[in-house]
Design a protein around this motif. Structure first.
Motif, mmCIF file in Angstrom:
data_model
loop_
_atom_site.group_PDB
_atom_site.id
_atom_site.type_symbol
_atom_site.label_atom_id
_atom_site.label_comp_id
_atom_site.label_asym_id
_atom_site.label_seq_id
_atom_site.Cartn_x
_atom_site.Cartn_y
_atom_site.Cartn_z
ATOM 1 N N GLN A 3 10.305 0.663 -14.618
ATOM 2 C CA GLN A 3 11.382 0.547 -15.597
ATOM 3 C C GLN A 3 12.707 1.082 -15.072
ATOM 4 N N GLN A 4 12.711 1.704 -13.885
ATOM 5 C CA GLN A 4 13.930 2.252 -13.300
ATOM 6 C C GLN A 4 14.062 1.784 -11.850
ATOM 7 N N LEU B 203 14.324 -5.768 -4.549
ATOM 8 C CA LEU B 203 15.225 -5.179 -5.539
ATOM 9 C C LEU B 203 15.485 -6.145 -6.691
ATOM 10 N N ALA B 204 15.683 -7.429 -6.369
ATOM 11 C CA ALA B 204 15.898 -8.423 -7.419
ATOM 12 C C ALA B 204 14.653 -8.574 -8.285
ATOM 13 N N PHE B 205 13.492 -8.639 -7.622
ATOM 14 C CA PHE B 205 12.229 -8.779 -8.346
ATOM 15 C C PHE B 205 11.995 -7.589 -9.266
ATOM 16 N N ARG B 206 12.228 -6.381 -8.761
ATOM 17 C CA ARG B 206 12.003 -5.184 -9.576
ATOM 18 C C ARG B 206 13.009 -5.080 -10.723
ATOM 19 N N SER B 207 14.204 -5.610 -10.554
ATOM 20 C CA SER B 207 15.172 -5.622 -11.657
ATOM 21 C C SER B 207 14.689 -6.528 -12.784
ATOM 22 N N ILE B 208 14.128 -7.673 -12.414
ATOM 23 C CA ILE B 208 13.575 -8.589 -13.424
ATOM 24 C C ILE B 208 12.375 -7.958 -14.121
ATOM 25 N N VAL B 209 11.479 -7.345 -13.315
ATOM 26 C CA VAL B 209 10.297 -6.688 -13.885
ATOM 27 C C VAL B 209 10.701 -5.579 -14.847
ATOM 28 N N ALA B 210 11.722 -4.788 -14.480
ATOM 29 C CA ALA B 210 12.176 -3.684 -15.334
ATOM 30 C C ALA B 210 12.618 -4.201 -16.695
ATOM 31 N N ARG B 211 13.384 -5.288 -16.702
ATOM 32 C CA ARG B 211 13.851 -5.847 -17.973
ATOM 33 C C ARG B 211 12.681 -6.350 -18.813
ATOM 34 N N VAL C 147 0.834 -1.216 0.000
ATOM 35 C CA VAL C 147 0.000 0.000 0.000
ATOM 36 C C VAL C 147 0.860 1.254 0.000
ATOM 37 N N LEU C 148 1.908 1.273 0.813
ATOM 38 C CA LEU C 148 2.793 2.447 0.864
ATOM 39 C C LEU C 148 3.552 2.633 -0.446
ATOM 40 N N LEU C 149 3.967 1.542 -1.067
ATOM 41 C CA LEU C 149 4.631 1.634 -2.370
ATOM 42 C C LEU C 149 3.673 2.194 -3.424
ATOM 43 N N GLU C 150 2.402 1.805 -3.334
ATOM 44 C CA GLU C 150 1.393 2.349 -4.257
ATOM 45 C C GLU C 150 1.222 3.840 -4.037
ATOM 46 N N ILE C 151 1.112 4.267 -2.773
ATOM 47 C CA ILE C 151 0.952 5.686 -2.461
ATOM 48 C C ILE C 151 2.159 6.493 -2.945
ATOM 49 N N ALA C 152 3.339 5.892 -2.845
ATOM 50 C CA ALA C 152 4.564 6.578 -3.271
ATOM 51 C C ALA C 152 4.756 6.561 -4.781
ATOM 52 N N GLY C 153 3.847 5.921 -5.517
ATOM 53 C CA GLY C 153 3.935 5.901 -6.976
ATOM 54 C C GLY C 153 4.919 4.898 -7.531
ATOM 55 N N ASN C 154 5.301 3.901 -6.738
ATOM 56 C CA ASN C 154 6.313 2.942 -7.179
ATOM 57 C C ASN C 154 5.767 1.822 -8.053
ATOM 58 N N TYR C 155 4.464 1.854 -8.337
ATOM 59 C CA TYR C 155 3.901 0.893 -9.273
ATOM 60 C C TYR C 155 3.532 1.545 -10.608
ATOM 61 N N GLN C 156 3.976 2.757 -10.820
ATOM 62 C CA GLN C 156 3.820 3.378 -12.124
ATOM 63 C C GLN C 156 4.850 2.784 -13.078
ATOM 64 N N LEU C 157 4.505 2.761 -14.365
ATOM 65 C CA LEU C 157 5.392 2.142 -15.349
ATOM 66 C C LEU C 157 6.770 2.778 -15.352
ATOM 67 N N ALA C 158 6.824 4.103 -15.179
ATOM 68 C CA ALA C 158 8.117 4.786 -15.192
ATOM 69 C C ALA C 158 9.013 4.281 -14.075
ATOM 70 N N ARG C 159 8.459 4.072 -12.886
ATOM 71 C CA ARG C 159 9.239 3.583 -11.757
ATOM 72 C C ARG C 159 9.616 2.112 -11.943
ATOM 73 N N GLY D 70 15.573 3.796 -2.925
ATOM 74 C CA GLY D 70 15.385 4.581 -1.708
ATOM 75 C C GLY D 70 13.980 4.461 -1.157
ATOM 76 N N THR D 71 13.002 4.493 -2.051
ATOM 77 C CA THR D 71 11.605 4.375 -1.612
ATOM 78 C C THR D 71 11.329 2.995 -1.033
ATOM 79 N N CYS D 72 11.848 1.960 -1.675
ATOM 80 C CA CYS D 72 11.643 0.596 -1.177
ATOM 81 C C CYS D 72 12.264 0.438 0.212
#
Length: 511
Positions: A112-113, A162-170, A98-110, A119-121
């Motif tokens: 992909q980066q 961090l590992a999961f988000r790196s895979i998702v970004a690719r 929920v906090l990651l959603e509020i911080a905008g970390n599930y937007q496509l731009a985030r 820092g947010t995570c």
């Protein structure tokens, strides 16, 4: 019957009642270039909304599984401890998402980066665990938890994210490059206003919009054949045929708000398509409140129509279709077997009858029913509707039509995905009344194909089943179908499923 109103004075009634002097748009042929481009976009794409939703679910699952795994490994299984560790793991994981959603970390731009989201995570994960620790302290239960387990989960959860988000970004970057994850858009209107809109959309970072071209009724002197590198693919009337071939997600009308008559004329043709329709507010001086807009990046749009039963709604509906169709096949298997034997004994010919009908987005589908007519008198085109005491109907056919047993094989259509359990009933492609096809009788008839057709529907449980022998019957059925589409909910589907067997007791209009 209530109608769903649209924002900014555009209503469904206004669109339906507007008179288009140029006539029907459903027979316009598209150019070879437009057909070639439409063919390139025949296949469905991955919805960004769905991808983001799956990422949320997987990240939550990752945190939960890492917490449970470390608990089982270090602390060991104890049934009494489960009531402490279980709620903590679930609550902490859910709070983080929920906090990651509020911080905008599930937007496509985030997504992909991932390095920018580090820092947010870290902040979110630390805050969630600290909050749980504080709650445990004040409830005087913190002594029940292993400090080593908590520290290990903190490290494992952070590394896992961090590992999961790196895979998702690719994956997201790859899907964006090869066109598997995008929203396909068509611009309506040409000239400098459309060019400025296209340039603005293309400048948006991490843009998931793919512009397929533009359509305009004006000739080349007023609307150039190429704008911002995109070709004019035809008139607005030809756009209907284009959208029947290509899997388009969005139509963006690039016209000023002041051109109300022209906008209504366009919507009169386009609202029958199962797509999002947006009115560009990019070049308009008139400004509404921010909540009135949706945005492509920072480009403002006014929402005119939304595609019905989309994204997660479609997942829920499809899941219900699969579960209930399998249940129906199992429950009614004896009835279907007995019906097949009775048909075979009653008259020669096949047990099943196949008929081509209109499916989603006007695509033809084959619908299966138990054969209820003499084989040499079957009417696959449904040009001549079955009437009371129709001599073409067999003895067994009269019974199974009156009780709707002839419809039971459509459970298999549902399972294959051609039909839904609930939706507008699919009509034969040549269905007619007074020698007029249904779409020639009912203005906006094809709008009922914006969703997948159904075995039963809102019109049927309201008494509108059986023979269509006059214009009023098809008009009323279409109105009920459109009401269902505009007011769809899972509860409405369940209500229709519950009412269907009750309404079948009234077989007055079933021949």
């Amino acid at each position: 019957m209530p109608k769903k109103k649209l924002d900014h004075n555009f209503t469904l009634d206004a669109v339906r009642s507007f008179k288009d002097e140029r006539g029907s748009a459903f027979n316009a042929q598209i150019s070879p270039l437009a057909r070639q481009i439409a063919t390139q976009y025949r296949h469905d794409t991955m919805s960004p909304v769905m991808v983001i939703g799956v990422v949320r679910i997987l990240e939550f699952s990752l945190l939960v599984l890492s917490g449970i795994g470390l608990w089982l490994t270090y602390v060991g299984w104890e049934a009494g401890q489960l009531w402490y560790y279980g709620p903590l793991i679930l609550a902490c994981s859910a709070t983080s998402v929920v906090l990651l959603e509020i911080a905008g970390n599930y937007q496509l731009a985030r997504l992909q980066q991932p390095l920018l989201a580090f820092g947010t995570c870290l902040l979110v994960w630390t805050s969630a665990l600290a909050a749980m620790a504080a709650i445990g302290f004040f409830l005087k239960i913190s002594i029940e938890f292993s400090r080593v387990w908590a520290a290990s989960w903190f490290a494992a959860g952070l590394i896992g994210m961090l590992a999961f988000r790196s895979i998702v970004a690719r994956l997201v970057r790859r899907w964006a490059r090869n066109g598997r994850m995008e929203r396909r858009a068509v611009i309506i209107g040409g000239g400098s206003q459309a060019e400025a809109l296209i340039r603005s959309i293309e400048r948006q970072p991490f843009n998931d919009i793919r512009i397929c071209g533009f359509f305009d009724d004006r000739d080349d002197t007023r609307s150039p054949p190429i704008i911002a590198g995109y070709p004019k693919l035809g008139s607005v009337a030809q756009l209907i045929e284009f959208a029947r071939i290509a899997r388009i997600d969005m139509l963006i009308v690039s016209l000023p708000f002041t051109a109300e008559k022209r906008v209504l004329s366009l919507l009169k043709k386009l609202w029958v398509l199962p797509v999002d329709i947006r009115l560009s507010a990019h070049s308009n001086q008139l400004r509404f409140r921010p909540r009135s807009y949706s945005f492509i990046g920072s480009v403002p749009m006014l929402d005119i129509f939304d595609r019905p039963i989309n994204d997660w709604d479609s997942v829920v509906k499809r899941s219900c279709d699969v579960v209930f169709s399998l249940l129906g096949i199992v429950l009614f298997a004896p009835v279907m077997l007995a019906t097949a034997v009775a048909i075979k004994l009653d008259s020669k010919g096949p047990i099943l009858f196949k008929q081509t009908r209109h499916g989603f987005n006007n695509e033809p589908i084959d619908v299966y029913k138990f054969r209820s007519m003499y084989v040499e008198q079957c009417d696959p085109s449904a040009k001549n509707a079955v009437t009371k005491n129709d001599p073409r109907v067999t003895r067994v056919g009269r019974f199974i039509r009156k009780t709707s047993i002839d419809e039971l094989p459509q459970f298999f259509n549902v399972l294959m995905g051609h039909l839904s359990l609930v939706g507008p009933r699919p009509h034969a492609v040549a269905g007619q009344t007074r020698n007029l096809l249904y779409h020639e009788v009912v203005d906006g008839y094809f709008a009922r194909h914006r969703v997948k057709p159904g075995v039963t529907g809102w019109a049927q449980v309201n008494g509108w089943r059986g023979e269509i022998d006059n214009d009023e019957k098809i008009r009323i059925r279409t109105e009920f179908d459109l009401y269902y589409i505009e007011n769809w909910s899972l509860w409405l589907d369940l209500k229709i499923l519950f009412l269907t067997p009750i309404r079948l007791l009234n077989s007055e209009n079933a021949y």
